[in-house]
Design a protein around this motif. Sequence first.
Motif: not given
Length: 296
Positions: A210-215, A257-260, A267-270, A285-290
Amino acid sequence: MTEDAAQAAGADFVIVTGMSGAGRSTTANVMEDQGWYVVDNLPPQLLVSMAELGNRTRESGHEIKVAAVVDVRSKQFFIEFDTAVQQLRDMGWTPQLVFLDATDEALVRRFESVRRPHPLQGDGRLLDGIQNEREVLRDLRSRAQIVIDTSGLNVHQLARKVAPLFGQRRGPALRLALLSFGFKYGVPLDADFVFDMRFLPNPFWVPELRPLDGRDPEVSNHVLGQDGADEFLERVVALMEPVTRGYLTEGRRYVTLAIGCTGGKHRSVAMAEALAERLRSGQIETFLVHRDLGRE
């Protein structure tokens, strides 16, 4: 398409516009840092004059890319817009319209934080001014090649999202943004594709995750190890193959691409991180926005 062809097809005269308070100034600052010649608050009637000055620079042997931040609430500009864009093309420029948008709620919050009235508010409420401007700009928004939703972004997040779009470096033909978000905070307005990760078990209910995130590897391994996760990844990658070919054929250079998931943390971040790795290629070229990390 070769790298040189992709570079030649890129815009070199960008018109930045959109809702007041949606981030036009931040976008202008980022583009200036990327090497663009930026003119802020350029009267719409001077777009062609700006292009003429740019052509003189080119004639002297110097490359230049121009970005004009334009307030387009003038109805006269709408009448002249198509003519101005065609004139830019006739002069050898490749124009592109970028529209900055945000939800009414986000715009109200921003104007209240700086305690300034909306330019179209008049004697009415702040929300009246926002809605008036949205109605005036509705047609122009539909013409934009790129629409950027800044609703859930602070200035630093917006800068990270804008920078890859207008970088001067040569590289892949298509820039693909993987945007993770939480459905409880709203679906991004600028998403070209929206994928819902709520079909997977939520790590929120696992106390140690729970305290962690998808990264975090623990969460990522947990999410990607669920039944259906790997099949989902494979099918999205397969889906993007014909989409990428079509976008390049049509001259489109940017897609989101929005991942929700519920809160935009696990889940969405991972999944966004995993898709970024799988979709990255010579042409993409991919880049990430959380977007919603830290909001819970």
